[in-house]
Structure formats: structure tokens, C-alpha cells
Design a protein around this motif. Structure first.
Motif, PDB file in Angstrom:
ATOM      1  N   ARG A  94       1.033  -1.301   0.248  1.00  0.00           N
ATOM      2  CA  ARG A  94      -0.187   0.085  -0.070  1.00  0.00           C
ATOM      3  C   ARG A  94       0.816   1.082  -0.081  1.00  0.00           C
ATOM      4  NH1 ARG A  94      -5.018  -2.522   3.748  1.00  0.00           N
ATOM      5  NH2 ARG A  94      -5.454  -4.108   1.933  1.00  0.00           N
ATOM      6  N   LEU A  95       2.253   1.197   0.618  1.00  0.00           N
ATOM      7  CA  LEU A  95       2.808   2.458   0.618  1.00  0.00           C
ATOM      8  C   LEU A  95       3.439   2.508  -0.533  1.00  0.00           C
ATOM      9  CD1 LEU A  95       4.858   2.100   3.905  1.00  0.00           C
ATOM     10  CD2 LEU A  95       3.436   3.775   3.261  1.00  0.00           C
ATOM     11  N   TRP A  96       3.921   1.543  -1.404  1.00  0.00           N
ATOM     12  CA  TRP A  96       4.032   1.649  -2.936  1.00  0.00           C
ATOM     13  C   TRP A  96       3.220   2.250  -3.633  1.00  0.00           C
ATOM     14  CZ3 TRP A  96       9.008   2.357  -4.169  1.00  0.00           C
ATOM     15  CH2 TRP A  96       9.957   1.493  -3.455  1.00  0.00           C
ATOM     16  N   GLU A  97       2.011   1.986  -3.393  1.00  0.00           N
ATOM     17  CA  GLU A  97       1.012   2.260  -4.334  1.00  0.00           C
ATOM     18  C   GLU A  97       0.659   3.848  -4.076  1.00  0.00           C
ATOM     19  OE1 GLU A  97      -2.160  -1.220  -5.104  1.00  0.00           O
ATOM     20  OE2 GLU A  97      -2.685  -0.080  -3.775  1.00  0.00           O
ATOM     21  N   VAL A  98       0.940   4.225  -2.943  1.00  0.00           N
ATOM     22  CA  VAL A  98       0.919   5.781  -2.731  1.00  0.00           C
ATOM     23  C   VAL A  98       2.095   6.310  -3.301  1.00  0.00           C
ATOM     24  CG1 VAL A  98       1.049   7.577  -0.902  1.00  0.00           C
ATOM     25  CG2 VAL A  98      -0.047   5.610  -0.318  1.00  0.00           C
ATOM     26  N   PHE A  99       3.176   5.758  -3.337  1.00  0.00           N
ATOM     27  CA  PHE A  99       4.396   6.416  -4.073  1.00  0.00           C
ATOM     28  C   PHE A  99       4.109   6.616  -5.655  1.00  0.00           C
ATOM     29  CE2 PHE A  99       8.089   5.294  -6.593  1.00  0.00           C
ATOM     30  CZ  PHE A  99       8.859   6.446  -6.438  1.00  0.00           C
ATOM     31  N   LEU A 100       3.316   5.295  -6.204  1.00  0.00           N
ATOM     32  CA  LEU A 100       2.931   5.366  -7.708  1.00  0.00           C
ATOM     33  C   LEU A 100       2.253   6.366  -8.144  1.00  0.00           C
ATOM     34  CD1 LEU A 100       3.191   1.498  -8.085  1.00  0.00           C
ATOM     35  CD2 LEU A 100       4.875   3.055  -8.608  1.00  0.00           C
ATOM     36  N   VAL A 101       1.371   6.601  -7.289  1.00  0.00           N
ATOM     37  CA  VAL A 101       0.098   7.383  -7.586  1.00  0.00           C
ATOM     38  C   VAL A 101       0.565   9.204  -7.349  1.00  0.00           C
ATOM     39  CG1 VAL A 101      -2.130   8.366  -7.187  1.00  0.00           C
ATOM     40  CG2 VAL A 101      -1.818   5.825  -7.520  1.00  0.00           C
ATOM     41  N   ASN A 102       1.146   9.210  -6.006  1.00  0.00           N
ATOM     42  CA  ASN A 102       1.224  10.723  -5.609  1.00  0.00           C
ATOM     43  C   ASN A 102       2.869  11.073  -6.260  1.00  0.00           C
ATOM     44  OD1 ASN A 102      -0.928  10.149  -3.980  1.00  0.00           O
ATOM     45  ND2 ASN A 102      -0.075  10.700  -2.218  1.00  0.00           N
ATOM     46  N   LYS A 103       3.445  10.221  -6.389  1.00  0.00           N
ATOM     47  CA  LYS A 103       5.006  10.772  -6.950  1.00  0.00           C
ATOM     48  C   LYS A 103       4.980  10.486  -8.324  1.00  0.00           C
ATOM     49  CE  LYS A 103       6.008  11.979  -2.567  1.00  0.00           C
ATOM     50  NZ  LYS A 103       6.436  13.350  -2.333  1.00  0.00           N
ATOM     51  N   LEU A 104       4.673   9.465  -8.793  1.00  0.00           N
ATOM     52  CA  LEU A 104       4.959   9.226 -10.034  1.00  0.00           C
ATOM     53  C   LEU A 104       3.746   9.618 -11.158  1.00  0.00           C
ATOM     54  CD1 LEU A 104       7.349   6.166 -10.030  1.00  0.00           C
ATOM     55  CD2 LEU A 104       7.970   8.386  -9.541  1.00  0.00           C
ATOM     56  N   GLY A 105       2.637   9.930 -10.361  1.00  0.00           N
ATOM     57  CA  GLY A 105       1.620  10.226 -11.316  1.00  0.00           C
ATOM     58  C   GLY A 105       0.887   9.007 -12.240  1.00  0.00           C
ATOM     59  N   PHE A 106       1.143   8.017 -11.435  1.00  0.00           N
ATOM     60  CA  PHE A 106      -0.003   6.858 -12.159  1.00  0.00           C
ATOM     61  C   PHE A 106      -1.194   7.008 -11.752  1.00  0.00           C
ATOM     62  CE2 PHE A 106       4.075   4.373 -12.354  1.00  0.00           C
ATOM     63  CZ  PHE A 106       4.031   3.523 -13.489  1.00  0.00           C
ATOM     64  N   GLY A 107      -2.395   6.364 -12.530  1.00  0.00           N
ATOM     65  CA  GLY A 107      -3.595   6.285 -12.373  1.00  0.00           C
ATOM     66  C   GLY A 107      -3.912   5.124 -11.234  1.00  0.00           C
ATOM     67  N   TRP A 108      -4.974   5.408 -10.431  1.00  0.00           N
ATOM     68  CA  TRP A 108      -5.173   4.354  -9.508  1.00  0.00           C
ATOM     69  C   TRP A 108      -5.482   2.780 -10.130  1.00  0.00           C
ATOM     70  CZ3 TRP A 108     -10.344   5.140  -6.436  1.00  0.00           C
ATOM     71  CH2 TRP A 108     -11.601   5.486  -7.391  1.00  0.00           C
ATOM     72  N   ASP A 109      -5.762   3.014 -11.310  1.00  0.00           N
ATOM     73  CA  ASP A 109      -5.995   1.492 -11.940  1.00  0.00           C
ATOM     74  C   ASP A 109      -4.699   0.778 -12.832  1.00  0.00           C
ATOM     75  OD1 ASP A 109      -5.850   4.050 -13.604  1.00  0.00           O
ATOM     76  OD2 ASP A 109      -6.757   2.811 -15.316  1.00  0.00           O
ATOM     77  N   GLU A 110      -3.497   1.578 -12.608  1.00  0.00           N
ATOM     78  CA  GLU A 110      -2.522   1.340 -13.294  1.00  0.00           C
ATOM     79  C   GLU A 110      -1.490   0.738 -12.366  1.00  0.00           C
ATOM     80  OE1 GLU A 110      -1.880   4.196 -16.698  1.00  0.00           O
ATOM     81  OE2 GLU A 110      -1.468   4.909 -14.889  1.00  0.00           O
TER      82      GLU A 110
END
Lengths: 232, 232
Positions: A94-110
Motif C-alpha cells: 500500500r505504501l508503494w501504491e501511494v508512491f506510484l500515484v502521488n509521486k510518479l503520477g500513475f492512475g489508481w487503475d495502473e
DNA sequence: ATAAAAATTTAGACTAATCTAAAAAAATAT
DNA sequence: ATATTTTTTTAGATTAGTCTAAATTTTTAT
């Protein structure tokens, strides 16, 4: 010329711990979904994308290591040790998911498949620094709670939009399905974490809901969608 | 209760690709160190922390997949396909090292083992977003060049401090050993990437060097250290 | 040039995680 | 209550990566 850039302690990735972590994580999540009851071999086979026979083998191994409580034909639950590992994996996921969305700009579906890999990176120091870097988030991009570094999972009470009272404004706090198709559908409806929803009416015909989004626009959502929207 | 948070395509991590990637990466780096010459089975066994017999087996497999050029008893080099994979792994390794140091505040002596794991995360999208997030760095925290997304490794000319001309100021651009002990030693001497060094004298007794650091302070470094300091 | 040493490969075995097919146990339905 | 269906486990096999020991090839040293 320069020296080799690495000093491997082990070349071969430890497949054992990877596989074990996956089983434990899945057992945790299925137990949670099951209100704390034992998880069945077949359910595990489905979630792990293996066969029941393979699951049986693995359950014996995990039981030998005291990571699960297992009586043949009776399903499994996690031991304290097993739960500790499961929560650590879920925290990292879950922390990595936050990183991917908040820092790298991924969509929550990706982000799911990538987080599935990152969750097995083994370094407590890394996990805690990542947590700090992200501002110690309490929820991931799907609204799921993030266990803390002591391995405690915040308890969260969920209600489904499909069961929300009429004419009462509620806040969208999570989703109970994470498939890209569902998440992309929500994107199209402009439904995202934190938005407000007010159910005006439920159709007798197909159980679809007429709702007001953000106290502003009116839209219809199917029962299938409403069932998987978590609100408070 | 909510649905399971994942939809695994495959549970079991692909150990094959992990192992393959490691061999290819190591072959790349050893070939580079060898001025482009074939890498020997024994050298690979040492670097992979396995036995020569295991390496032989693996070389046959990699050759079957056309990832290496291999003639029995003659050592190996990478094919174009093999090099492509190796460079992708090295790119990921070095980008993650930048992340760990620049974003999470790790020391350059602490990042190797973590990057060894992160380099195998499989997502081109992730790698490229990470690259952008980091500002497309050209060098990692040890001064090693980062291959670009087309798999091109910048060619860099290295000189060793031990062979630098006397009384000429040079800039520290890299290290040819990455052991924590060496890097921590440099930390103590306050020698870091980008600092300037001027060799005043080389001792006849032990080949140690008297150098001026940053046009400021004078210090002695052993031949062992000077040999592994890359400058331009 | 050849004997000794070193490097490499082959042979055969082991482990972890998986599989299919068959057997056994539990749940369900009449 | 028992027969049928479903679920789960066991048996036996497979694959990938590793190992040790033995055989083979190459290199080195006289």
C-alpha cells in the motif's frame, strides 16, 4: 576499467520467501473478507492462480513453519507470526501504491501489478524511509488502510453506497473491487476518493441509484457499482 | 467486508527471469571490466556466488535462448539481445540508487543490496516515470553512467587518481569499488563525487599520496584508495 | 613436448513449487 | 440415512537452479 559494481551475497532470489509472503498475504485478506473465519483450500487456489493440490502442499509447509493454523480439511487461519509477515507485505504494497500515484503520477487503475512486485522488496529501513517520504499516509489510493510499522492494521468501518440511507450526504472512502475496469469506470463518472454522494432514489426496476455527486451534478450508478463503493 | 485487493495473474514470481537477468548483468559488467573480452566460467561463479558447474549449466541455457555467445571452454560474451536485457537491468539498478540517495536520504554505502532487488521490477512505464521523477540523471550516486531508455550506455573515460599527474587539479567522478567499507572510508576523508583533488607527492615508501582536497585541506590517501578513485 | 595444474563440463542428485490423476473426506440432497 | 457431489489431500511426475564428484579440456611449467 573498473571493478564489478556489486558483491552479491546470494544470486538467486529467494523464491521461497516470495511465495510464502504471497500465500500469507492472501490468507490475511481472504480471512478479513471472511469475517475472521477459516479460508478454504479452493479459495486459496483461485486467488493464487494455482491448483488445490498445490495449495495443500503449501499449507503443510506453512503449518510446519508455524505460520498458519491448519487442520486437514478444516481451512486455515494465520498464526501471530504469519500475520506479522502478511501485514508487513500489505504495508509495503500500500505504501508503494501511494508512491506510484502521488509521486510518479500513475492512475489508481495502473498500479496493482507493480505494487505486487514491490511489496516483496526486503528492507525495513527502506519501508520506513518510504513511509516518511510519503508523509506517513494512513490510506492507499484505493482507500485501504495502511498498517503501521508495528504491524497494526487500523480498523475501519465500511458502508456500501448501495445500503446508504436516502437523501443523506456521505463521503466516498474506498472501493471493494480493484479491477482496472471498475476503477476506470469510476474515473469516467468522476467519482474519486473524498467526493460526496447523496442517494436520491433507488430504481425498483434494476436497483440502480440516482445520486448527487459533490452536491452538484446528478447521475445514475448501477447496483454493481454502488455495491462496491465504500462510504461513510 | 470488502473484496480481495488483488487479482494475481501469476502467483509465483518468475525466478527464471530473475536469475537470467542476474547472469546477463554480471556478464555485461565483467566483459566491460575485461575490455570487451570473453568472461570465464570461474569469474562468473565467483560473482554469482555459485559453483562453476552451476554456471556451465546456466550458460548452456542462455546460449539456447541466444542471449550469449558461448563456445565450450571459451568463455562468453553477450549477444545483442542479451546486452539489451543487461542494460535494462543496469539502468533500473542505477536509477533506483539515485532514488534511494536523492529522495530517501540513504548513504551511498547503504544502497547496493536494495537496488539489487529493485533492479528486477518489471515495468517499463515505471522505469521511465522514475527517470523523469529523478530529473533524468546521467550518473548514479557512485558516478557510474546510467543507460538511457534506448539501452545506450554513455561511454565514459576514467582515470585513476593513482595515475593522475602531479600538481594538477582533477575532479572526483567515480569509484571503482563499491564496498561499504571503502565508501565509508571516503566519507571519513570527506571525499565525495565532484570534489577536487590535487596530488602533491607520491611516497616512495608505500605509494601513498599527499593530496589537496577542494583546494583547501591537505590529506594522505593510501595507494589502495587512490587506485579506486576515478577522476577526470 | 609433455607432465602437472587449473579450468570447465558432464553426470547424477536435491529442493521448492508446481502439475495431473486418483483417493479420501466432508457437505449436500433427496 | 444414504447416495451423490464437492472439496481436499495424497501419490507420483516435472521444471529450474543449484550441488558434489568425476571426467574432460586447456593452460602452464619445466
Amino acid at each position: 576499467m573498473y571493478e564489478i559494481t556489486f558483491n552479491l551475497k546470494k544470486l538467486s532470489f529467494d523464491l521461497t520467501s516470495f511465495t510464502e509472503e504471497n500465500y500469507l498475504k492472501i490468507i490475511y485478506l481472504l480471512t478479513e473478507r471472511n469475517n475472521g473465519n477459516e479460508v478454504s483450500t479452493n479459495d486459496l487456489a483461485e486467488q493464487t492462480q494455482t491448483k488445490a493440490a498445490s495449495v495443500s502442499d503449501m499449507l503443510r509447509k506453512l503449518a510446519d513453519k508455524s505460520l498458519i493454523n491448519y487442520k486437514k480439511y478444516q481451512g486455515v487461519t494465520l498464526t501471530t507470526d504469519g500475520e506479522k509477515i502478511a501485514l508487513s507485505v500489505i504495508r509495503k504494497h500500500r505504501l508503494w501504491e501511494v508512491f506510484l500515484v502521488n509521486k510518479l503520477g500513475f492512475g489508481w487503475d495502473e498500479i496493482h501489478d507493480i505494487a505486487e512486485q514491490l511489496e516483496h522488496i526486503d528492507s525495513e529501513d527502506l519501508t520506513n524511509r518510504l513511509d516518511t517520504f510519503l508523509g506517513s499516509p494512513k490510506f492507499d489510493p484505493h482507500g485501504d488502510p495502511i498498517p503501521n510499522s508495528q504491524g497494526q492494521m487500523p480498523s475501519v468501518v465500511y458502508h456500501r453506497l448501495s445500503e446508504a440511507p436516502l437523501n443523506k450526504e456521505v463521503a466516498m472512502t474506498g472501493v471493494s473491487v480493484h479491477s482496472p475496469a471498475f476503477l476506470q469506470h469510476l474515473d469516467k463518472l468522476q467519482i474519486k476518493l473524498g467526493c460526496t454522494l447523496k442517494v436520491l432514489e433507488i430504481s425498483e426496476f434494476d436497483k440502480s441509484l440516482n445520486v448527487i455527486l459533490n452536491n452538484d451534478s446528478s447521475l445514475f450508478v448501477s447496483y454493481e457499482v454502488a455495491k462496491n463503493l465504500l462510504v461513510k
